[in-house]
Write a protein that holds these residues in place. Sequence first.
Motif, short mmCIF file in Angstrom:
data_model
loop_
_atom_site.label_atom_id
_atom_site.label_comp_id
_atom_site.label_asym_id
_atom_site.label_seq_id
_atom_site.Cartn_x
_atom_site.Cartn_y
_atom_site.Cartn_z
N ARG A 189 0.83 -1.20 0.00
CA ARG A 189 0.00 0.00 0.00
C ARG A 189 0.87 1.25 0.00
NH1 ARG A 189 -5.06 0.08 3.88
NH2 ARG A 189 -5.53 -1.57 2.39
N ILE A 190 1.95 1.23 0.79
CA ILE A 190 2.88 2.36 0.78
C ILE A 190 3.55 2.47 -0.58
CG2 ILE A 190 4.98 3.29 1.84
CD1 ILE A 190 4.21 1.88 4.40
N ARG A 191 3.93 1.33 -1.15
CA ARG A 191 4.61 1.35 -2.45
C ARG A 191 3.71 1.91 -3.54
NH1 ARG A 191 6.82 -4.13 -5.45
NH2 ARG A 191 8.00 -3.13 -7.11
N SER A 192 2.41 1.53 -3.52
CA SER A 192 1.50 2.05 -4.53
C SER A 192 1.28 3.54 -4.38
CB SER A 192 0.16 1.31 -4.45
OG SER A 192 -0.48 1.57 -3.21
N THR A 193 1.34 4.03 -3.13
CA THR A 193 1.17 5.46 -2.90
C THR A 193 2.37 6.24 -3.40
OG1 THR A 193 -0.21 5.02 -0.96
CG2 THR A 193 0.77 7.22 -1.14
N VAL A 194 3.57 5.73 -3.15
CA VAL A 194 4.78 6.41 -3.59
C VAL A 194 4.89 6.39 -5.11
CG1 VAL A 194 7.30 6.43 -3.43
CG2 VAL A 194 5.93 5.89 -1.41
N GLY A 195 4.47 5.26 -5.72
CA GLY A 195 4.53 5.17 -7.17
C GLY A 195 5.85 4.60 -7.65
N ARG A 196 6.15 4.83 -8.92
CA ARG A 196 7.33 4.24 -9.54
C ARG A 196 8.63 4.88 -9.10
NH1 ARG A 196 5.33 3.28 -15.84
NH2 ARG A 196 3.45 2.08 -15.32
N ASP A 197 8.54 5.97 -8.33
CA ASP A 197 9.75 6.63 -7.85
C ASP A 197 10.28 5.99 -6.58
OD1 ASP A 197 9.67 8.39 -9.92
OD2 ASP A 197 8.59 9.94 -8.81
N ALA A 198 9.61 4.96 -6.05
CA ALA A 198 9.99 4.41 -4.75
C ALA A 198 11.44 3.94 -4.75
CB ALA A 198 9.05 3.26 -4.38
N GLU A 199 11.85 3.21 -5.80
CA GLU A 199 13.21 2.68 -5.83
C GLU A 199 14.25 3.79 -5.89
OE1 GLU A 199 15.87 -0.64 -8.25
OE2 GLU A 199 14.01 0.12 -9.11
N SER A 200 14.01 4.79 -6.74
CA SER A 200 14.97 5.90 -6.84
C SER A 200 15.03 6.70 -5.54
CB SER A 200 14.59 6.81 -8.01
OG SER A 200 13.32 7.38 -7.80
N LEU A 201 13.90 6.82 -4.84
CA LEU A 201 13.91 7.55 -3.57
C LEU A 201 14.72 6.80 -2.53
CD1 LEU A 201 10.19 8.75 -3.32
CD2 LEU A 201 12.21 10.11 -3.90
N LEU A 202 14.59 5.47 -2.46
CA LEU A 202 15.34 4.70 -1.48
C LEU A 202 16.83 4.69 -1.78
CD1 LEU A 202 13.13 1.59 -0.67
CD2 LEU A 202 13.40 3.71 0.61
N HIS A 203 17.21 4.99 -3.00
CA HIS A 203 18.63 5.09 -3.34
C HIS A 203 19.14 6.52 -3.20
CE1 HIS A 203 18.07 1.08 -5.19
NE2 HIS A 203 19.35 0.95 -4.93
N GLY A 204 18.32 7.40 -2.63
CA GLY A 204 18.72 8.78 -2.44
C GLY A 204 19.56 8.97 -1.19
N ALA A 205 19.99 10.21 -0.99
CA ALA A 205 20.91 10.53 0.11
C ALA A 205 20.28 10.28 1.47
CB ALA A 205 21.35 11.99 0.00
N GLU A 206 18.97 10.47 1.60
CA GLU A 206 18.30 10.33 2.90
C GLU A 206 18.41 8.92 3.45
OE1 GLU A 206 16.08 11.80 6.12
OE2 GLU A 206 16.83 12.91 4.40
N PHE A 207 18.55 7.91 2.58
CA PHE A 207 18.58 6.52 3.00
C PHE A 207 19.94 5.87 2.76
CE2 PHE A 207 14.28 7.65 1.65
CZ PHE A 207 13.55 7.33 2.78
N ASP A 208 20.99 6.66 2.63
CA ASP A 208 22.32 6.13 2.35
C ASP A 208 23.21 6.27 3.58
OD1 ASP A 208 24.66 5.23 1.33
OD2 ASP A 208 24.89 6.78 -0.21
N PRO A 209 23.36 5.21 4.39
CA PRO A 209 24.20 5.30 5.59
C PRO A 209 25.68 5.14 5.30
CG PRO A 209 23.21 3.13 5.45
CD PRO A 209 22.67 3.92 4.28
N CYS A 210 26.05 4.96 4.02
CA CYS A 210 27.46 4.83 3.67
C CYS A 210 28.05 6.15 3.17
CB CYS A 210 27.65 3.74 2.61
SG CYS A 210 27.35 2.08 3.23
#
Length: 684
Positions: A189-210
């Motif tokens: 349900r969260i994934r459908s709300t975010v849309g097709r940008d979900a993968e690119s968002l998770l690879h963004g700076a906000e989610f990069d602990p390295c």
Amino acid sequence: MQSHETFPSTDIPHAASQRPGRNEAEAALVEHYPRLVRLAHLILPPALGRHRRVLAAHALVQKSLSSAAPSRLADAADGPTVPAQRGEPGPVLAWLRQHVVSAALRAAGRPRWSLGRTPFPTVLGLRLFPGAGGDDELVLESTLATVTPEVRAAFALRVLEGLTAQSSALLLAAAGVSAPEEVLRVAERIRSTVGRDAESLLHGAEFDPCTVQARPTDLLRRRHRTRLTALAAAVLLAASTTAVLALRPEPSERPAPSSPATALAAASARAADPGLLLRTPADRWSDTARVDLTQWPARGAGTGDTALLTRALTAWTQVTGDRSGDRTGVRLIVTPDTPASPPAAPARLLFAGPVDGSAVVLLHDGERIIRYAEPLSRRDEAAIGEPAVGEPAVELARADDADVTTGAAVALSRTPRGVRFLLAPWIDESAVRDLRRPDVPAQRLAVSEFGVTDPVPQAPNDCGRVPALQVRSSTRIVEDHSFLLADLGELSPTHLTWTPAPGTGAPARQPREATSAAGLAAWARSACALQELRGTGVRAVNRWEFAQQSLPERAGRATWTCTRAESWDGRGRVAVAWEGPDARSRPVTVPGPEPEDTAACSRFGQHLLAGTYWTAPSGARYYLAAGSRAVTAITARGPVSATGRGPVLAVRANTTGSVRLTGTVPGSGELRGWGEGETDPAGS
């Protein structure tokens, strides 16, 4: 999104349960370290704080090596192995992934106990935290903070790792999740709300602990460090574990809910808060490479009306949660193939204010447009001089991947006077024209200060006229770009394009805007067919003139067309037609299949062959066939038997019945005919 499941055995617990040797595990961990740390970081609770969450993610991944088998024993048992190709997920990575997920879930469930057994990497005098992301990343981070670690793990496996739902459920069950199907439903349900940008968002700076930023924390105390080095070392050694055991959530963070149902309720509460609505700066659209609905600013006289926004968000939440509709008193209108789910994260405000006797709120949640309308009170009616219209209603329509054209206008209201559209901020000029009369100039359309147009007349049932919007984009984003939009009764008007007939020796032409004289003349022939597409969720329609043919007995020139209507989900419906030389005559559809989804007449289906019967003015009967530009020969079998070179065929026919057509396309083999039938386009 491509899946990482190259080997079938890499995403099931059985394969992942085979402990690799430490040398293999270390090699895989080093190669995929950023990927595994990002996975652990996403599962860990944000309540740890950004610094401790980063360190904990690194610690959990590094500790996974301790569970690997001693290399000598493993090598002796397994024998020589061929290493996997670099970058390909294999059994070792699957084992590491399952171990990291299990450890992160245990740590998230009991952070004081489990993280205390996992000493953090030593970082003295600095606080580390990932870089700040954009608005969309921050919204996703806030949404994930309201759900359980199990839901975050499911979301990460589906989006980051690209696992199937079945594989994710197996891995979650192996990691100790009691109800993997339930958490996967919340994650989807969260994934459908975010849309097709979900993968690119998770690879963004906000989610990069390295890739982290560092700030000092103890500048004053460092003056004493040279005197107290030995004491500080002893205290640090004794207190390193104690400090971890005493981890407490930071006051500014709220603890994660204890169940998916509670998490969903918390997410819905945030989504229904008007104070959390996203608002895009007014001029952002003019300096961005992403020209779509996310760049629309909030406009209208009611953008500050908290009560109206609250009613709109509440109605959206309730009417999609209670499908019966009688409890809410709000009508729900859903365009075909649009998810009718409640909000899972704060949406973007596009418009709020009075329009034609109703208070209208327009929202965008990344995948859908949401329109809420309620009748104005009597006091408000007197203020604008319009009667109240209808009952409260919520309308949902897909808008994922909308661009500069398909995201250029949204319908705000429909009354007997016509349709008012809210235009995108990048639209500089707008006009109304009748597609049935291409020679009549377009009439300029007045637009308010908020971007709302005057009413645009709706098409009558008799197809006497077919109104369309002709708009031009601002030169701040593109030069000399005008295009056509047709209202088909939905929130987003349909983008009309045109592909001209092939010329001798000319290269293949891509669809182009239909605002030229030739394009308008072409759409004048097909305009009436648009009414058949009303309310079907169509995003764009392209008219492709795939062949032209000189008719026998010098009767003029015929045009073969393929009209492709594409839905928002990418599916395409196709209609093939034959048009005689008289521009006033209607196109005649060529009998053939009517698939709901086909690649025909798209860039993935560029070859086409069709045929039909035709009666000449003299009364003689012929069978006509034509193929697209790559067809070099046509063969007809059945009641008509003939073969001809080139992309067209005309043969005298004294009979009727279905004809089997075969076309030759060099390099592609034989091409089957689209239509067989006895249609007589000129009459008997």
